[in-house]
Design a protein around this motif. Structure first.
Motif, PDB file in Angstrom:
ATOM      1  N   UNK A 338       5.255  -1.646  13.563  1.00  0.00           N
ATOM      2  CA  UNK A 338       4.118  -0.798  13.952  1.00  0.00           C
ATOM      3  C   UNK A 338       3.841   0.226  12.858  1.00  0.00           C
ATOM      4  N   UNK A 339       4.895   0.834  12.332  1.00  0.00           N
ATOM      5  CA  UNK A 339       4.729   1.870  11.315  1.00  0.00           C
ATOM      6  C   UNK A 339       4.189   1.304  10.016  1.00  0.00           C
ATOM      7  N   UNK A 340       4.776   0.196   9.520  1.00  0.00           N
ATOM      8  CA  UNK A 340       4.372  -0.288   8.196  1.00  0.00           C
ATOM      9  C   UNK A 340       3.015  -0.982   8.222  1.00  0.00           C
ATOM     10  N   UNK A 341       2.673  -1.687   9.307  1.00  0.00           N
ATOM     11  CA  UNK A 341       1.352  -2.324   9.380  1.00  0.00           C
ATOM     12  C   UNK A 341       0.255  -1.267   9.427  1.00  0.00           C
ATOM     13  N   UNK A 342       0.414  -0.248  10.267  1.00  0.00           N
ATOM     14  CA  UNK A 342      -0.571   0.828  10.344  1.00  0.00           C
ATOM     15  C   UNK A 342      -0.661   1.573   9.019  1.00  0.00           C
ATOM     16  N   UNK A 343       0.476   1.766   8.376  1.00  0.00           N
ATOM     17  CA  UNK A 343       0.563   2.448   7.094  1.00  0.00           C
ATOM     18  C   UNK A 343      -0.278   1.727   6.046  1.00  0.00           C
ATOM     19  N   UNK A 344      -0.109   0.408   5.937  1.00  0.00           N
ATOM     20  CA  UNK A 344      -0.811  -0.324   4.883  1.00  0.00           C
ATOM     21  C   UNK A 344      -2.280  -0.550   5.226  1.00  0.00           C
ATOM     22  N   UNK A 345      -2.630  -0.653   6.519  1.00  0.00           N
ATOM     23  CA  UNK A 345      -4.044  -0.768   6.883  1.00  0.00           C
ATOM     24  C   UNK A 345      -4.802   0.486   6.488  1.00  0.00           C
ATOM     25  N   UNK A 346      -4.177   1.640   6.627  1.00  0.00           N
ATOM     26  CA  UNK A 346      -4.829   2.893   6.265  1.00  0.00           C
ATOM     27  C   UNK A 346      -4.884   3.101   4.759  1.00  0.00           C
ATOM     28  N   UNK A 347      -3.962   2.501   4.023  1.00  0.00           N
ATOM     29  CA  UNK A 347      -3.929   2.645   2.566  1.00  0.00           C
ATOM     30  C   UNK A 347      -5.015   1.845   1.864  1.00  0.00           C
ATOM     31  N   UNK A 348      -5.391   0.694   2.445  1.00  0.00           N
ATOM     32  CA  UNK A 348      -6.174  -0.298   1.703  1.00  0.00           C
ATOM     33  C   UNK A 348      -7.683  -0.119   1.898  1.00  0.00           C
ATOM     34  N   UNK A 349      -8.484  -0.256   0.822  1.00  0.00           N
ATOM     35  CA  UNK A 349      -9.945  -0.272   0.972  1.00  0.00           C
ATOM     36  C   UNK A 349     -10.377  -1.455   1.836  1.00  0.00           C
ATOM     37  N   UNK A 350     -11.402  -1.288   2.693  1.00  0.00           N
ATOM     38  CA  UNK A 350     -11.810  -2.364   3.615  1.00  0.00           C
ATOM     39  C   UNK A 350     -12.108  -3.689   2.931  1.00  0.00           C
ATOM     40  N   UNK A 351     -12.719  -3.668   1.746  1.00  0.00           N
ATOM     41  CA  UNK A 351     -13.116  -4.920   1.112  1.00  0.00           C
ATOM     42  C   UNK A 351     -11.914  -5.752   0.658  1.00  0.00           C
ATOM     43  N   UNK A 352     -10.740  -5.097   0.542  1.00  0.00           N
ATOM     44  CA  UNK A 352      -9.539  -5.791   0.081  1.00  0.00           C
ATOM     45  C   UNK A 352      -8.560  -6.097   1.214  1.00  0.00           C
ATOM     46  N   UNK A 353      -8.926  -5.781   2.458  1.00  0.00           N
ATOM     47  CA  UNK A 353      -7.971  -5.915   3.553  1.00  0.00           C
ATOM     48  C   UNK A 353      -7.441  -7.337   3.691  1.00  0.00           C
ATOM     49  N   UNK A 354      -8.335  -8.330   3.653  1.00  0.00           N
ATOM     50  CA  UNK A 354      -7.902  -9.712   3.820  1.00  0.00           C
ATOM     51  C   UNK A 354      -6.940 -10.128   2.727  1.00  0.00           C
ATOM     52  N   UNK A 355      -7.284  -9.796   1.466  1.00  0.00           N
ATOM     53  CA  UNK A 355      -6.424 -10.193   0.348  1.00  0.00           C
ATOM     54  C   UNK A 355      -5.121  -9.398   0.329  1.00  0.00           C
ATOM     55  N   UNK A 356      -5.200  -8.116   0.687  1.00  0.00           N
ATOM     56  CA  UNK A 356      -3.980  -7.326   0.768  1.00  0.00           C
ATOM     57  C   UNK A 356      -3.046  -7.887   1.834  1.00  0.00           C
ATOM     58  N   UNK A 357      -3.609  -8.153   3.033  1.00  0.00           N
ATOM     59  CA  UNK A 357      -2.781  -8.687   4.117  1.00  0.00           C
ATOM     60  C   UNK A 357      -2.221 -10.064   3.757  1.00  0.00           C
ATOM     61  N   UNK A 358      -3.042 -10.904   3.120  1.00  0.00           N
ATOM     62  CA  UNK A 358      -2.579 -12.246   2.749  1.00  0.00           C
ATOM     63  C   UNK A 358      -1.509 -12.184   1.666  1.00  0.00           C
ATOM     64  N   UNK A 359      -1.684 -11.295   0.679  1.00  0.00           N
ATOM     65  CA  UNK A 359      -0.671 -11.153  -0.365  1.00  0.00           C
ATOM     66  C   UNK A 359       0.650 -10.706   0.232  1.00  0.00           C
ATOM     67  N   UNK A 360       0.577  -9.723   1.141  1.00  0.00           N
ATOM     68  CA  UNK A 360       1.803  -9.259   1.777  1.00  0.00           C
ATOM     69  C   UNK A 360       2.395 -10.335   2.679  1.00  0.00           C
ATOM     70  N   UNK A 361       1.545 -11.075   3.395  1.00  0.00           N
ATOM     71  CA  UNK A 361       2.058 -12.163   4.227  1.00  0.00           C
ATOM     72  C   UNK A 361       2.742 -13.221   3.355  1.00  0.00           C
ATOM     73  N   UNK A 362       2.154 -13.513   2.207  1.00  0.00           N
ATOM     74  CA  UNK A 362       2.766 -14.482   1.293  1.00  0.00           C
ATOM     75  C   UNK A 362       4.148 -13.999   0.852  1.00  0.00           C
ATOM     76  N   UNK A 363       4.232 -12.720   0.467  1.00  0.00           N
ATOM     77  CA  UNK A 363       5.491 -12.181  -0.024  1.00  0.00           C
ATOM     78  C   UNK A 363       6.508 -11.992   1.100  1.00  0.00           C
ATOM     79  N   UNK A 364       6.007 -11.576   2.278  1.00  0.00           N
ATOM     80  CA  UNK A 364       6.921 -11.223   3.363  1.00  0.00           C
ATOM     81  C   UNK A 364       7.243 -12.417   4.252  1.00  0.00           C
ATOM     82  N   UNK A 365       6.248 -13.273   4.503  1.00  0.00           N
ATOM     83  CA  UNK A 365       6.451 -14.417   5.380  1.00  0.00           C
ATOM     84  C   UNK A 365       6.755 -15.689   4.600  1.00  0.00           C
ATOM     85  N   UNK A 366       6.496 -15.674   3.295  1.00  0.00           N
ATOM     86  CA  UNK A 366       6.836 -16.841   2.488  1.00  0.00           C
ATOM     87  C   UNK A 366       8.322 -17.090   2.424  1.00  0.00           C
TER      88      UNK A 366
END
Length: 428
Positions: A338-366
């Motif tokens: 809850x803390x880290x997802x909310x943290x990174x959603x607030x950090x990222x510009x809206x236009x990059x949200x999909x790529x930011x989330x996908x990059x992190x999913x690749x690194x974290x869920x890969x």
């Protein structure tokens, strides 16, 4: 009534009709998925007599898509409307899961189909999850993201409590293959609920001269150059690797070492999930008490040591010890998420949200398929208990990158001015 005003005026995210539908859709999908968490491995173990290595490979297939298509998925999601994409992903997952009981009824179900279903469902889940995390900030203002993510975690954790017990009971009564049908129903219901969301969403404008590779690289650069996102990706990827070892081994351990039946397996996993539900309910208050940045490392530092109890489970009380240890670890994991997802959603510009989330999913869920395969190999060669011992030791190292990072000296998110400056610099 604007989106940014509605939740605050009506008492939080639940005051917004579209968020309630998103939450209900998540509940339906998660309930079915948690039933299958028990049922799918039991199909392999009980119906198809799969080995520990085959169960590990099945678990790896479920998450392989995060490693194989995780990065381009973010660029594709940023080019699409998020809500229709989530609905299509739900339909694909429902059809894939429905094929398991259909094939079993026809007498043609085999491990090859199980792997195929896991791969297809995993690919659809990549798109659904990236779109879901990118859609939420469009529904809620930044100050409501922790509350919104907390509500979604409550739903997910509640499903983790009820789903495995229900799944074990369904396996006992109707058979493992028919229990999988509950997941198909859950995904179908999720799609229907998401269809009711009225939030208008325009297709994102195409960047002039942008290529898919260039857009993917922009998302990777944003994450790679941000010191906080880098360390979150490292710690979460490490934690997910060892969580995948656990997922690959736990059914084999509970069935073949502790000699528990399907209902008991479901009850153990449900009892363990109570810790996750408690974490979801407490995450907001803990974040306010200790600080959103501080709780990211504190949550896993305090709870991951309980993992050492997993390989110690033996005899009649072994299931209870396993559940208690898992509950403590899950509590910290949910507070962390809850803390880290909310943290990174607030950090990222809206236009990059999909790529930011996908990059992190690749690194974290890969790391999930790698961990699942490693768990299957160790369990096959040295036994499930040894695999759990390796898993427990690994969990002890997860907080280390966080403790060595700037997060240890922070209480909350950096001021908006600093975030904006960093975002402009990183995206350039």
């Amino acid at each position: 009534m604007s989106v940014t005003e509605s939740p605050a005026r009506l008492g939080g995210p639940l005051g917004l009709r579209d968020f309630r539908l998103l939450l209900a859709g998540s509940a339906a999908g998660q309930a079915g998925a948690q039933v299958t968490l028990v049922a799918l491995p039991l199909v392999a173990v009980l119906l198809l007599d799969a080995s520990a290595l085959e169960v590990g490979a099945l678990t790896a297939a479920e998450t392989a898509a995060f490693l194989l298509i995780g990065l381009p998925a973010g660029a594709w999601v940023d080019r699409m409307r998020k809500l229709p994409l989530m609905i299509r992903a739900d339909v694909v997952r429902a059809l894939a899961m429905a094929s398991v009981p259909a094939a079993a009824a026809a007498g043609v179900l085999g491990m090859a189909q199980m792997y195929a279903v896991a791969l297809v469902t995993g690919a659809a889940t990549v798109f659904f999850d990236v779109a879901h995390q990118s859609f939420l900030p469009r529904l809620l203002p930044r100050e409501q993201l922790v509350a919104g993510n907390g509500a979604l975690e409550v739903v997910r954790s509640s499903a983790q409590v009820a789903g495995p017990g229900l799944g074990g009971g369904l396996v006992q009564i109707a058979g493992a293959h028919l229990a999988v049908a509950a997941n198909a129903v859950g995904y179908a219901l999720s799609a229907v609920l998401l269809l009711g969301i009225r939030r208008s969403e325009e297709r994102p404008p195409a960047a002039a001269g942008a290529s898919l590779a260039g857009e993917v690289a922009e998302g990777v650069r944003f994450v790679a150059r941000h010191p906080l996102l880098r360390v979150i990706a490292l710690a979460t990827g490490l934690g997910n690797f060892f969580a995948a070892v656990l997922m690959a081994v736990q059914t084999v351990f509970l069935v073949r070492v502790l000699e528990l039946g399907p209902t008991a397996v479901g009850l153990v996993l449900s009892a363990a999930a109570v810790g996750g539900l408690a974490g979801a309910l407490c995450a907001g208050a803990i974040g306010r008490r200790f600080g959103q940045a501080r709780v990211i490392w504190l949550s896993v530092l305090a709870t991951n040591p309980f993992a050492v109890l997993w390989p110690l489970a033996t005899g009649g009380a072994g299931g209870a010890l396993f559940a208690a240890a898992s509950g403590a670890v899950f509590f910290g994991s949910v507070v962390y998420n809850v803390a880290q997802v909310s943290f990174r959603q607030a950090l990222c510009p809206p236009r990059l949200l999909g790529r930011m989330n996908a990059t992190l999913r690749f690194l974290m869920w890969g790391t999930l398929p790698l961990g699942a395969l490693a768990g299957g190999v160790v369990a096959e060669g040295f036994g499930p208990r040894t695999a759990l011992a390796c898993c427990a030791v690994g969990f002890l190292f997860v907080p280390l990158p966080l403790l060595l990072s700037p997060l240890r000296r922070m209480r909350d998110l950096p001021p908006a001015r600093e975030r904006a400056g960093a975002a402009t610099s990183d995206a350039s």
